[in-house]
Scaffold this active site. Structure first.
Site, PDB file in Angstrom:
ATOM      1  N   HIS A  84       0.818  -1.216   0.000  1.00  0.00           N
ATOM      2  CA  HIS A  84       0.000   0.000   0.000  1.00  0.00           C
ATOM      3  C   HIS A  84       0.853   1.268   0.000  1.00  0.00           C
ATOM      4  CE1 HIS A  84       0.145  -0.065   4.557  1.00  0.00           C
ATOM      5  NE2 HIS A  84       0.111   1.227   4.390  1.00  0.00           N
ATOM      6  N   ASP A 219       1.134  -7.665   2.184  1.00  0.00           N
ATOM      7  CA  ASP A 219       1.275  -6.222   1.984  1.00  0.00           C
ATOM      8  C   ASP A 219       2.741  -5.813   1.816  1.00  0.00           C
ATOM      9  OD1 ASP A 219       0.843  -3.512   1.856  1.00  0.00           O
ATOM     10  OD2 ASP A 219      -0.538  -3.448   3.541  1.00  0.00           O
ATOM     11  N   SER A 649       4.027   2.088   8.527  1.00  0.00           N
ATOM     12  CA  SER A 649       3.830   1.107   7.472  1.00  0.00           C
ATOM     13  C   SER A 649       5.131   0.863   6.733  1.00  0.00           C
ATOM     14  CB  SER A 649       2.795   1.605   6.479  1.00  0.00           C
ATOM     15  OG  SER A 649       1.541   1.221   6.922  1.00  0.00           O
TER      16      SER A 649
HETATM   17  N1  ARG Z   1      -4.636   0.623   7.466  1.00  0.00           N
HETATM   18  C1  ARG Z   1      -3.341   0.618   6.899  1.00  0.00           C
HETATM   19  C2  ARG Z   1      -2.698   1.996   7.056  1.00  0.00           C
HETATM   20  O1  ARG Z   1      -3.153   2.796   7.789  1.00  0.00           O
HETATM   21  C3  ARG Z   1      -3.343   0.134   5.492  1.00  0.00           C
HETATM   22  C4  ARG Z   1      -4.036   1.014   4.496  1.00  0.00           C
HETATM   23  C5  ARG Z   1      -4.032   0.571   3.076  1.00  0.00           C
HETATM   24  N2  ARG Z   1      -5.014  -0.427   2.788  1.00  0.00           N
HETATM   25  C6  ARG Z   1      -6.308  -0.162   2.413  1.00  0.00           C
HETATM   26  N3  ARG Z   1      -7.108  -1.174   2.186  1.00  0.00           N
HETATM   27  N4  ARG Z   1      -6.790   1.051   2.232  1.00  0.00           N
HETATM   28  O2  ARG Z   1      -2.092   2.613   6.230  1.00  0.00           O
HETATM   29  N1  GLU Z   2      -1.127   1.328   7.667  1.00  0.00           N
HETATM   30  C1  GLU Z   2      -0.465   2.340   8.439  1.00  0.00           C
HETATM   31  C2  GLU Z   2       0.542   3.153   7.617  1.00  0.00           C
HETATM   32  O1  GLU Z   2       0.386   3.328   6.433  1.00  0.00           O
HETATM   33  C3  GLU Z   2       0.169   1.722   9.611  1.00  0.00           C
HETATM   34  C4  GLU Z   2      -0.854   1.264  10.505  1.00  0.00           C
HETATM   35  C5  GLU Z   2      -1.060   2.192  11.664  1.00  0.00           C
HETATM   36  O2  GLU Z   2      -1.603   3.289  11.507  1.00  0.00           O
HETATM   37  O3  GLU Z   2      -0.653   1.746  12.724  1.00  0.00           O
HETATM   38  O4  GLU Z   2       1.467   3.707   8.141  1.00  0.00           O
END
Ligand code: ARG
Ligand code: GLU
Length: 714
Positions: A84, A219, A649
């Site tokens: 991502h 991921d 991330s």
């Molecule tokens: N929750 C994760 C973060 O905060 C992954 C986000 C990307 N994935 C998604 N399905 N939008 O970045």
């Molecule tokens: N998916 C998040 C990022 O892009 C990390 C997850 C979180 O927020 O802890 O940094």
């Protein structure tokens, strides 16, 4: 008490002391956490993590792009980050003909790697406490004079450390300005895409599984950093060579067991652990719900159009993901804060604070005004916060068309003042801006979003926060007219006309554009917000920040014998904990890892995000896991009690021996409030198991040649 009982008590005490909460400053580990880390099993020293004298783990960890972490995994500049995190780059190389989102992408040689203009990778050269230099000659100054002096000092420090532009130096406040550090980076700008799995793996579960455990997402994506022949940063060129990092991470195939020590190095973006109760209340009761409501409307429209048309699905994939990500997190955050009784916890803390300063007259004089002053400021902020969020979510980031108009508006406003040379440059900039806009633009989709959100702005905000001309327009026009007479009439919807106009942009065309119905509306809304909302909003926030600094100082004094970590500010931090299961609700325990089995269970060819690629199913059928499997299973992801946030991330998950075991990519739903309050029972970070990553590269993609440059340990 007998000896056994004493030992038992000691064990209980010492485990409960394991502070998993916290994002620690790498240069201060000796003072803070290293002892505890070693008690938990870590075999390396603080010097091995961060050293200015020899290469250390920190040299393998980078800022990837604008908001992620990445790590070096070979001496030829190979970099791992999340899928991502590379998503917008992968998407930008994709089209219906070359659909890398669906099929994945693998460069089978260095020649096939794809350049990504604009993508940067930052290596931290060193960091240093510069509090004293920031404070020089500030004594006796107050308010704006004080802040101006600080800004002046910061600029001087940054210039000093930038060293002929070879380095980028940034001074950042910690503990709300009770301390300052300078961070000095080397910035590499030739970063090429090497590999990415299909999104059915890299984004498996999509937005449905996002922020949730159990999770089965592969991921990761792979890039390579290039340098000039002296290993120094250089703009993209065919003559560039793979960058040789000072340090890269060895990879362990040993996997993880429950209770294993895990450490993350990375770039957590923002946390707010020291907010007063009024601020938490505003987040829970107003800001989060408002932004959720706006984005819900937008996402509903996007998904309708994306489901109907594969072209739109690709065009809006990245936009959808980034809009839905925070939208979903806010929902988890509200839930978690309520479950924890965040307001009660904050109120208790504040009454402790009051008791503390009341012990002593001089403390009372300093601190007694702080909490009442917070209350006054947050009451004043409330309505402005709502208006600010609405304009921000709707006018600045809600629709594609306004984002484009925004660019033109800024250029047009300043047009008269530009030199001829600059005008030529700006025409070029606008052309490339509009081209990338139109590549991922679907007019029927954006039109619908536009009408919906503009109407919401009008319906939901107090008229006090709307311009008269806007109110007139909305009373005169229904949605259909808004669409026909404003949106469709605009030159910004006509690629060819806009291109011609941009290429020959001059004073008369600027005049013409300034009468365009979308430009007129945008300027009206934006101008009104700037004059009537943003000034008050940021003025109040400035006051809050000054007060928050004082409050923080008080908290630091009150807790002088405890370890306090500074809030995340997108600088390198160490966080650590253990591989640990958790109990999300009564009678349910979530184990600490997932396997390929779960992917097959979730398989559903009818749902894009759960459509498991045939090749992966075949590998499952034949249990062909090679050295990457364990006990006949193929591990996919695991969780630990490590304190992380957005920006983490792509952060390397490192085991007790300093080896890479996974890539951080998310947090569990029940712990998403950890940016404000951390709950050791519920907060878990989610990592993809590095063995799954290697399995996919090797067995799934047939790109095993990449493994040859890595240091893989059994
Ligand atoms: N929750 C994760 C973060 O905060 C992954 C986000 C990307 N994935 C998604 N399905 N939008 O970045
Ligand atoms: N998916 C998040 C990022 O892009 C990390 C997850 C979180 O927020 O802890 O940094």
């Amino acid at each position: 008490m007998n000896k056994v009982q004493i030992t038992f008590l000691f064990l209980v005490l010492s485990t409960s002391l394991f502070a998993r909460e916290g994002m620690w400053i790498p240069t201060l580990l000796d003072k803070y956490s290293i002892e505890e880390m070693q008690q938990m099993g870590f075999k390396l020293t603080a010097e091995d993590i961060y050293s200015i004298n020899h290469n250390s783990l920190k040299d393998a960890v980078v800022i990837f792009g604008g908001g992620c972490t990445g790590e070096m995994v070979s001496d030829e500049g190979l970099l791992f980050t999340n899928y991502h995190c590379g998503y917008s780059n992968i998407q930008s190389h994709s089209s219906v003909e070359n659909d890398y989102l669906t099929d994945g992408f693998w460069a089978m040689s260095k020649e096939e790697e794809l350049p990504n203009p604009g993508l940067e990778v930052r290596f931290l050269e060193y960091m240093e406490d510069v509090t004293d230099s920031v404070m020089v000659n500030t004594e006796g100054l107050e308010g704006f004079d004080f802040q101006d002096k600080i800004d002046e000092n910061i600029e001087a420090i940054e210039t000093y450390h930038s060293d002929d532009d070879k380095y980028e130096a940034v001074v950042k406040p910690l503990y709300y300005g009770n301390q300052y550090f300078v961070y000095v980076y080397k910035v590499y700008t030739d970063v090429r895409l090497v590999g990415a799995p299909p999104s059915a793996i890299g984004k498996f579960g999509g937005d449905t599984d996002n922020w949730m455990w159990p999770r089965h997402t592969g991921d990761f994506s792979i890039f390579r950093v290039y340098a000039d022949e002296n290993n120094e940063p250089a703009e993209y060129s065919e003559d560039n060579v793979p960058y040789q990092p000072k340090k890269y991470l060895p990879i362990s195939l040993n996997g993880v067991q429950e209770d294993d020590f895990v450490m993350l190095l990375g770039y957590p973006g923002t946390t707010q652990q020291y907010l007063p109760s009024e601020a938490v209340e505003m987040v829970m009761e107003q800001s989060d719900p408002d932004m959720i409501a706006i984005r819900t409307e937008k996402l509903n429209i996007l998904s309708k159009h994306m489901e109907a048309d594969p072209k739109v699905r690709i065009q809006y994939a990245s936009k959808y993901a980034s809009t839905s990500n925070a939208w979903k997190k806010w929902q988890g955050e509200i839930k978690g804060l309520k479950r924890m009784d965040a307001l009660g916890i904050k109120a208790d803390f504040e009454s402790d604070f009051e008791k503390w300063y009341n012990q002593n007259d001089s403390l009372t004089t300093i601190y007694e005004g702080v909490l009442p002053e917070f209350e006054r400021l947050y009451v004043a902020l409330e309505d402005y916060d709502r208006a600010y969020n609405y304009y921000n979510e709707i006018v600045l980031r809600g629709t594609d068309i306004f984002s484009l108009v925004n660019y033109y508006s800024q250029v047009c406003k300043a047009w008269d003042g530009f030199t001829d040379e600059r005008k030529v440059e700006l025409r070029g900039r606008l052309v490339s801006e509009m081209k990338s806009h139109f590549k991922d633009y679907d007019q029927p989709t954006d039109e619908e979003v536009f009408v919906k959100l503009i109407r919401m702005l009008y319906d939901d905000l107090d008229p006090l926060f709307l311009s008269e001309s806007f109110v007139d327009l909305m009373q005169k026009y229904d949605d259909e007219k808004l669409q026909k007479k404003v949106y469709q009439k605009s030159v910004f919807t006509d690629q060819e006309k806009l291109l011609n106009l941009t290429n020959s942009l001059d004073e008369s065309k600027v005049k013409k554009l300034s009468k365009d119905p979308l430009m007129v509306l945008f300027d009206d809304l934006r101008g009104f917000a700037q004059r009537n909302i943003n000034m008050v909003y940021s003025g109040l926030n400035d006051e809050i920040e000054i007060l928050q600094k004082k409050y923080m100082k008080g908290i630091m004094d009150m807790k002088a014998d405890e370890l306090l970590y500074p809030d995340a500010n997108f600088t390198m931090r160490i966080a650590y904990g253990k591989v640990e299961d958790y109990k999300p609700m009564d009678a349910v325990v979530y184990t600490h890892y997932t396997t390929l089995e779960g992917i097959i269970e979730k398989d559903n060819p009818d749902i894009y995000d759960y459509n498991v690629p045939q090749r992966l199913k075949d590998l499952y059928q034949s249990s062909d896991y090679g050295k990457y499997g364990q006990n006949g299973e193929m591990p996919v992801a695991f969780i630990a009690s490590v304190h992380t946030t957005g920006g983490n991330s792509g952060s390397p998950a490192i085991n007790a021996n300093g080896e890479l075991i996974g890539l951080n990519f998310d947090r569990c739903w029940e712990g998403t409030m950890s940016d404000i309050l951390f709950d050791p029972d519920m907060c878990r970070n989610i990592m993809v198991d590095v063995r799954y990553v290697l399995f996919l590269i090797d067995k799934f993609a047939g790109a095993g040649y990449l493994l040859d440059e890595m240091e893989i340990r059994n």
